[in-house]
Every structure is written in C-alpha cells, then in structure tokens.
Design a protein around this motif. Structure first.
Motif, PDB file in Angstrom:
ATOM      1  N   LEU A 172       0.825  -1.209   0.000  1.00 25.36           N
ATOM      2  CA  LEU A 172       0.000   0.000   0.000  1.00 25.36           C
ATOM      3  C   LEU A 172       0.862   1.263   0.000  1.00 25.36           C
ATOM      4  CD1 LEU A 172      -2.858  -0.913   2.529  1.00 25.36           C
ATOM      5  CD2 LEU A 172      -2.902  -1.000   0.039  1.00 25.36           C
ATOM      6  N   ALA A 173       1.961   1.237   0.773  1.00 19.41           N
ATOM      7  CA  ALA A 173       2.868   2.385   0.813  1.00 19.41           C
ATOM      8  C   ALA A 173       3.507   2.623  -0.545  1.00 19.41           C
ATOM      9  CB  ALA A 173       3.944   2.168   1.873  1.00 19.41           C
ATOM     10  N   SER A 174       3.801   1.536  -1.262  1.00 21.40           N
ATOM     11  CA  SER A 174       4.417   1.648  -2.587  1.00 21.40           C
ATOM     12  C   SER A 174       3.421   2.112  -3.643  1.00 21.40           C
ATOM     13  CB  SER A 174       5.013   0.301  -3.005  1.00 21.40           C
ATOM     14  OG  SER A 174       5.993  -0.117  -2.085  1.00 21.40           O
ATOM     15  N   MET A 175       2.144   2.114  -3.282  1.00 23.11           N
ATOM     16  CA  MET A 175       1.117   2.560  -4.227  1.00 23.11           C
ATOM     17  C   MET A 175       0.734   4.021  -4.025  1.00 23.11           C
ATOM     18  SD  MET A 175      -1.389  -0.768  -4.127  1.00 23.11           S
ATOM     19  CE  MET A 175      -2.616  -0.114  -5.253  1.00 23.11           C
ATOM     20  N   SER A 176       0.870   4.520  -2.773  1.00 23.58           N
ATOM     21  CA  SER A 176       0.345   5.871  -2.532  1.00 23.58           C
ATOM     22  C   SER A 176       1.328   6.808  -1.850  1.00 23.58           C
ATOM     23  CB  SER A 176      -0.934   5.786  -1.694  1.00 23.58           C
ATOM     24  OG  SER A 176      -0.651   5.282  -0.397  1.00 23.58           O
ATOM     25  N   GLY A 177       2.009   6.364  -0.783  1.00 22.15           N
ATOM     26  CA  GLY A 177       2.968   7.226  -0.106  1.00 22.15           C
ATOM     27  C   GLY A 177       2.357   8.200   0.877  1.00 22.15           C
ATOM     28  N   VAL A 178       1.103   7.982   1.289  1.00 21.12           N
ATOM     29  CA  VAL A 178       0.430   8.853   2.254  1.00 21.12           C
ATOM     30  C   VAL A 178       0.072   8.027   3.477  1.00 21.12           C
ATOM     31  CG1 VAL A 178      -1.507  10.415   2.644  1.00 21.12           C
ATOM     32  CG2 VAL A 178      -0.518  10.223   0.358  1.00 21.12           C
ATOM     33  N   ILE A 179       0.592   8.401   4.663  1.00 22.78           N
ATOM     34  CA  ILE A 179       0.465   7.504   5.812  1.00 22.78           C
ATOM     35  C   ILE A 179      -0.932   7.476   6.417  1.00 22.78           C
ATOM     36  CG2 ILE A 179       2.880   7.884   6.417  1.00 22.78           C
ATOM     37  CD1 ILE A 179       1.552   9.141   9.075  1.00 22.78           C
ATOM     38  N   GLY A 180      -1.659   8.597   6.355  1.00 21.55           N
ATOM     39  CA  GLY A 180      -2.950   8.642   7.025  1.00 21.55           C
ATOM     40  C   GLY A 180      -3.899   7.584   6.514  1.00 21.55           C
ATOM     41  N   GLY A 181      -4.054   7.513   5.191  1.00 23.71           N
ATOM     42  CA  GLY A 181      -4.967   6.549   4.596  1.00 23.71           C
ATOM     43  C   GLY A 181      -4.559   5.115   4.858  1.00 23.71           C
ATOM     44  N   GLU A 182      -3.249   4.847   4.819  1.00 19.35           N
ATOM     45  CA  GLU A 182      -2.775   3.479   5.044  1.00 19.35           C
ATOM     46  C   GLU A 182      -3.041   3.028   6.477  1.00 19.35           C
ATOM     47  OE1 GLU A 182       1.333   3.673   3.865  1.00 19.35           O
ATOM     48  OE2 GLU A 182       0.731   4.761   2.081  1.00 19.35           O
ATOM     49  N   THR A 183      -2.790   3.907   7.440  1.00 16.22           N
ATOM     50  CA  THR A 183      -3.019   3.556   8.849  1.00 16.22           C
ATOM     51  C   THR A 183      -4.494   3.283   9.101  1.00 16.22           C
ATOM     52  OG1 THR A 183      -1.163   4.985   9.469  1.00 16.22           O
ATOM     53  CG2 THR A 183      -2.637   4.296  11.217  1.00 16.22           C
ATOM     54  N   VAL A 184      -5.364   4.128   8.537  1.00 14.71           N
ATOM     55  CA  VAL A 184      -6.803   3.930   8.712  1.00 14.71           C
ATOM     56  C   VAL A 184      -7.255   2.638   8.037  1.00 14.71           C
ATOM     57  CG1 VAL A 184      -9.060   4.854   8.061  1.00 14.71           C
ATOM     58  CG2 VAL A 184      -7.312   6.384   8.985  1.00 14.71           C
ATOM     59  N   LEU A 185      -6.771   2.378   6.814  1.00 11.92           N
ATOM     60  CA  LEU A 185      -7.135   1.151   6.111  1.00 11.92           C
ATOM     61  C   LEU A 185      -6.746  -0.096   6.908  1.00 11.92           C
ATOM     62  CD1 LEU A 185      -6.308   1.678   2.322  1.00 11.92           C
ATOM     63  CD2 LEU A 185      -8.473   0.912   3.284  1.00 11.92           C
ATOM     64  N   LEU A 186      -5.499  -0.113   7.397  1.00 15.25           N
ATOM     65  CA  LEU A 186      -5.049  -1.268   8.172  1.00 15.25           C
ATOM     66  C   LEU A 186      -5.795  -1.369   9.497  1.00 15.25           C
ATOM     67  CD1 LEU A 186      -1.187  -1.101   7.548  1.00 15.25           C
ATOM     68  CD2 LEU A 186      -2.809  -2.706   6.562  1.00 15.25           C
ATOM     69  N   GLY A 187      -6.156  -0.212  10.062  1.00 20.01           N
ATOM     70  CA  GLY A 187      -6.939  -0.225  11.294  1.00 20.01           C
ATOM     71  C   GLY A 187      -8.316  -0.824  11.097  1.00 20.01           C
ATOM     72  N   ILE A 188      -8.865  -0.658   9.900  1.00 17.63           N
ATOM     73  CA  ILE A 188     -10.185  -1.224   9.592  1.00 17.63           C
ATOM     74  C   ILE A 188     -10.083  -2.698   9.208  1.00 17.63           C
ATOM     75  CG2 ILE A 188     -12.107  -1.120   7.948  1.00 17.63           C
ATOM     76  CD1 ILE A 188     -11.611   1.921   7.793  1.00 17.63           C
ATOM     77  N   LEU A 189      -9.035  -3.051   8.440  1.00 13.44           N
ATOM     78  CA  LEU A 189      -8.924  -4.411   7.904  1.00 13.44           C
ATOM     79  C   LEU A 189      -8.194  -5.362   8.852  1.00 13.44           C
ATOM     80  CD1 LEU A 189      -7.905  -3.588   4.214  1.00 13.44           C
ATOM     81  CD2 LEU A 189     -10.162  -4.266   5.039  1.00 13.44           C
ATOM     82  N   LEU A 213      -0.008  -4.953  -7.637  1.00  9.25           N
ATOM     83  CA  LEU A 213       1.346  -5.130  -8.163  1.00  9.25           C
ATOM     84  C   LEU A 213       1.539  -4.367  -9.474  1.00  9.25           C
ATOM     85  CD1 LEU A 213       1.990  -8.920  -7.398  1.00  9.25           C
ATOM     86  CD2 LEU A 213       2.721  -6.905  -6.107  1.00  9.25           C
ATOM     87  N   LEU A 214       0.490  -4.303 -10.282  1.00  8.90           N
ATOM     88  CA  LEU A 214       0.572  -3.544 -11.530  1.00  8.90           C
ATOM     89  C   LEU A 214       0.764  -2.053 -11.242  1.00  8.90           C
ATOM     90  CD1 LEU A 214       0.364  -3.545 -14.622  1.00  8.90           C
ATOM     91  CD2 LEU A 214      -2.118  -3.210 -14.369  1.00  8.90           C
ATOM     92  N   SER A 215       0.053  -1.535 -10.237  1.00  2.25           N
ATOM     93  CA  SER A 215       0.188  -0.116  -9.879  1.00  2.25           C
ATOM     94  C   SER A 215       1.590   0.197  -9.399  1.00  2.25           C
ATOM     95  CB  SER A 215      -0.836   0.248  -8.794  1.00  2.25           C
ATOM     96  OG  SER A 215      -2.145   0.090  -9.261  1.00  2.25           O
ATOM     97  N   VAL A 216       2.132  -0.685  -8.536  1.00  2.00           N
ATOM     98  CA  VAL A 216       3.496  -0.487  -8.033  1.00  2.00           C
ATOM     99  C   VAL A 216       4.487  -0.527  -9.188  1.00  2.00           C
ATOM    100  CG1 VAL A 216       5.314  -1.471  -6.584  1.00  2.00           C
ATOM    101  CG2 VAL A 216       2.952  -1.416  -5.753  1.00  2.00           C
ATOM    102  N   LEU A 217       4.297  -1.478 -10.100  1.00  2.00           N
ATOM    103  CA  LEU A 217       5.201  -1.620 -11.242  1.00  2.00           C
ATOM    104  C   LEU A 217       5.149  -0.388 -12.146  1.00  2.00           C
ATOM    105  CD1 LEU A 217       7.148  -3.507 -12.786  1.00  2.00           C
ATOM    106  CD2 LEU A 217       5.166  -4.379 -14.025  1.00  2.00           C
ATOM    107  N   ALA A 267       0.917  10.815 -12.223  1.00  3.58           N
ATOM    108  CA  ALA A 267      -0.285  10.853 -13.066  1.00  3.58           C
ATOM    109  C   ALA A 267      -0.632   9.461 -13.594  1.00  3.58           C
ATOM    110  CB  ALA A 267      -0.069  11.827 -14.218  1.00  3.58           C
ATOM    111  N   LEU A 268       0.406   8.704 -13.980  1.00  6.55           N
ATOM    112  CA  LEU A 268       0.175   7.323 -14.431  1.00  6.55           C
ATOM    113  C   LEU A 268      -0.456   6.492 -13.315  1.00  6.55           C
ATOM    114  CD1 LEU A 268       3.491   6.526 -16.378  1.00  6.55           C
ATOM    115  CD2 LEU A 268       1.193   6.742 -17.355  1.00  6.55           C
ATOM    116  N   GLY A 269       0.005   6.721 -12.080  1.00  4.20           N
ATOM    117  CA  GLY A 269      -0.548   5.988 -10.945  1.00  4.20           C
ATOM    118  C   GLY A 269      -2.024   6.260 -10.744  1.00  4.20           C
ATOM    119  N   VAL A 270      -2.423   7.531 -10.867  1.00  3.86           N
ATOM    120  CA  VAL A 270      -3.837   7.886 -10.721  1.00  3.86           C
ATOM    121  C   VAL A 270      -4.674   7.201 -11.798  1.00  3.86           C
ATOM    122  CG1 VAL A 270      -5.502   9.772 -10.865  1.00  3.86           C
ATOM    123  CG2 VAL A 270      -3.376  10.089  -9.597  1.00  3.86           C
TER     124      VAL A 270
END
Length: 438
Positions: free
Chosen positions: A115-132, A235-239, A257-260
């Motif tokens: 997830l970090a390799s896909m976005s680089g924003v900690i807030g969303g990742e922490t909340v996502l992992l907190g939910i999942l 994995l495709l997004s990270v690649l 932009a490609l990532g979005v």
C-alpha cells in the motif's frame, strides 16, 4: 513603522521562536502563525519594500513543476481508500498468514509495504489497516499490543517507501533529485519493514500465546481467495509507478499521473468507480493538499525572512560551535532538534522550516544531501509514532475499537520506535545503505 533590528540576530531568533510558540498555543494554525511572524519581522527588520521579495519566493515554491506530484499521489491514496483493492489484497494473503504463528501480523506488514508503494500517504494506510487488520488480529486472539503496534507502525511505512510525499517535499526544499531520493530510501525502508517482521516472528515464537494458530477445522472453513484479482491490480500499480521512475521512462510527476490513471482503471474494471467515489476522493485530495500548500507558504515566507536577516548563517555557526566542528556531533544535534520538533509540529512544517537551514550545513560538511534526506525521513518515522502527538496513533484511534485508548496505542508502539531508532542509527553510521546505487 517599528524597528526590530536593535534585537540583533540572536535575540531576534529567540523572539521569532517565542512568538510562534505563543501563537500556536492560542490555537492558530501553523501556516498562519508562520505567515504572521514572517510579516511582522520582515516589516520590522527591512520595511515594506521587502514584501515583494517574500512573495516571489512563495511563488517559486508553489509554482514548482515537481509539486504537481503531491496532489497526484494524494489522489491515488484517496481512490485506493475508497476501492476494495486493499481489502482483497489483505483477504488473499490471510490464508497464507494464518498457517504461521504471527503470520497475520507479518501479512499486515507486507500489505502495508504494498500500500505504501502505491500511494505514499500515511494517514490513509493507517486507517485502512486499522479497519482491515486490527479487528482481524484481535478476533484471532492476538496479543493486543502486538496487534496495535503492528497495525500502526505498518501504516506509517509510507513515510519511507517511494513514492513518499515526505521525500517529495524534502526534494523540493533541498533542491535535490526526487528520483534519487526514491532510490536511496528503498533499502532502508525495506530494512525497517524486515526488522518489524523479524521482531513479530521472534516475539510470537518466544510467546506462542501472542499469536494462536487456527485449528484444521477453522482453516477448512476459509474461502479460497481470488489471488489474481487480489494481487494483479496492486502489483501492476506499483510496477507502473516505481518501474517508470527507476527505469527513467517517466519523471516523478509523470509517474504520479500514471498511478492515478492506473488506480482509476483498476477501480473501473472492478466495478467500483463511480461519480460519488471520484467526488469524495477529489474533496479529500483538496483538503490534504490545501493544508500542505498553506504550511508551505507560511514556512517559505518565514525561512525567506530569516535568511535575509542572516539567521541561517547564525544557526549554522551556532550548531557548528556547539558540536566543535565534529561531523557526527553536528548530525546528532540536528537529529535531536528534528525529533523534538516532530513531536509538536506537522512533518511538512518541520521539513520546510529546518531543511533550508540544515541542508547547507550538511553540504558544507561534505555530506550527501540525498543521504540526509533518507535520515530526515527516518527521523520523521519516529515522530509519526512518538507521543504526545504522534499522528499515526491518532489515525488508528479514529477507527480502533472504543476500548483501545491512546495511551495503550503509544505503549504498543514503543518496541517499533526502538526499531526505527536502530535503522536510523545504521543509516547514519553506514551511509552506503542509502547510497547503494551510486
């Protein structure tokens, strides 16, 4: 017209710091506190004629082409938060993780890395992992502190792993290549994640009750995951993002932009893309980027005024005199300053206020500013988890069960803070960990 030059640069530095602290204590936002202090000292030191110089400096920061990467990566994270990509990824790896003692905690860290390799924003990742992840580990009987610490520390890995927003802001402030920063941070970030995993596995081996293994009947009841659907899109997004940057096909801004586009297409193929999802993601992106830009405007104005006053030379001489010119002592003084500031200020403010002062000192000592960028990000890693205002803990608290207190979260994070300090020390002592690619 008032005149502040009688203070001298030493007392003026203390006055600026005291004014900022007092304004922050009143509840004023950091961006407006720094703007107000900058304006007062600019007029009081130079007069109104200096204001166009300050505005041109602000325009140079906000108008930077590379800055476009920030809203793109934030938008990636917002789209990711609202899609089911992260949930499918976690569910697919759960089947493998449950067969190993402590495996679900390790799986949480692996998902955090992706997830970090896909976005680089900690807030969303922490909340996502907190939910999942957190409810899953608690339901399976995992030790509470282990589950909380793993979830929160894993979510903060976005600080280090490319495409980290922290690295982008540092690159803008220090005027160094963001692509080089991404390369330099890769090994230290993976080393930190690996240490987290080793700690979890060793702890569960020594204390089997911390991570109970499921029975054969429970494993048989697990639905077989759809690995292709779960793993292909992440994995495709990270690649696409990291591969295009490292290979030189695209710049950081173009890769963002490609990532979005990649996340958007993935959500569309999965049948999750909607007008409401795009609207919510856009609003979340504007809020986050608005905060970053306003802090940047205030910090850029303040540092610009302080530089014109001769403050940067004053701080450089002060640090070097305190350290006696010793390189390692100078770095330790900087680390202590960053750690203290990181406990009370947002990382954007810390970067924009300190890096224009610290980076010239680092280059003057003959050290690599790319390496120092990795050191700075590791330092911010510690501040994200450290009390009293560690933001990762507050992000997790917002989605954690009500019986989990902030005190319990901070207590659970202490071993992971220790591991962060270990990696920070290793990178300081062995710069080749960050400069392996040179």
């Amino acid at each position: 017209m008032f005149d502040l030059t009688f203070l001298g640069i030493g007392y003026a530095s203390l006055a600026m710091l005291a004014a900022m602290i007092l304004l922050l204590l009143t509840g004023m936002q950091l961006a407006f506190s720094t703007c107000l202090v900058a304006m007062v000292f600019a007029i009081g030191w130079f007069g109104v004629d200096v204001l166009p110089l300050i505005t041109s400096r602000i325009y140079g920061f906000v108008g930077s082409y590379v800055f476009l990467a920030v809203p793109m990566f934030v938008l990636m994270a917002a789209l990711l938060d609202r899609s089911g990509i992260a949930k499918d990824l976690f569910d697919a790896m759960r089947v493998v993780g449950r067969k190993v003692r402590g495996g679900v905690a390790v799986q949480t860290l692996l998902v955090a890395v992706v997830l970090a390799s896909m976005s680089g924003v900690i807030g969303g990742e922490t909340v996502l992992l907190g939910i999942l992840a957190l409810p899953q580990m608690l339901r399976l009987g995992y030790n509470r502190k282990l589950a909380i610490g793993t979830t929160c520390a894993g979510g903060a890995l976005g600080t280090m792993l490319p495409p980290s927003i922290v690295l982008i802001i540092y690159g803008l402030t220090a005027s160094v290549s963001i692509g080089d920063l991404f390369k330099a941070s890769f090994v230290p970030a993976l080393l930190l994640a690996l240490l987290y995993m080793i700690y979890v596995l060793v702890l569960c081996r020594l204390n089997p009750s911390y991570a109970p293994l499921p029975t054969d009947e429970e494993l048989a009841m697990e639905e077989p995951p759809k690995f292709f659907k779960a793993l292909f899109f992440p994995l495709l997004s990270v690649l696409v993002v990291l591969g295009s940057i490292y290979s030189g096909i695209a710049s950081v801004t173009e890769a963002s932009a490609l990532g979005v586009v990649g996340i958007g297409i993935s959500a569309w193929i999965r049948g999750e893309l909607s007008a409401e999802m795009l609207k919510e993601s856009a609003i979340a992106t504007m809020r986050t980027c608005g905060m970053i830009i306003w802090i940047g405007i205030g910090a850029t104005a303040l540092v610009g005024v302080y530089n014109l006053m001769g403050g940067i030379d004053f701080v450089e001489q002060l640090i070097l005199s305190l350290s006696g010119g010793d390189v390692m002592t100078t770095i330790l003084i900087m680390m202590v300053i960053l750690l203290v500031l990181g406990m009370f200020l947002d990382w954007v403010g810390v970067a924009l206020l300190t890096m224009p002062i610290f980076v010239p000192i680092i280059t003057g000592l003959g050290l690599d500013p790319i390496w120092f960028g990795v050191v700075f990000c590791l330092n911010m890693q510690v501040s994200f988890l450290s009390p009293p205002f560690g933001p990762a803990a507050f992000y997790l608290k917002s989605v954690a069960p009500k019986d989990i207190s902030l005190g319990e979260i901070f207590s659970a994070l202490l071993p992971f803070i220790g591991l962060q300090i270990v990696v920070l020390t290793l990178v300081i002592l062995f710069p080749s960990l960050a400069l392996w690619w040179k």
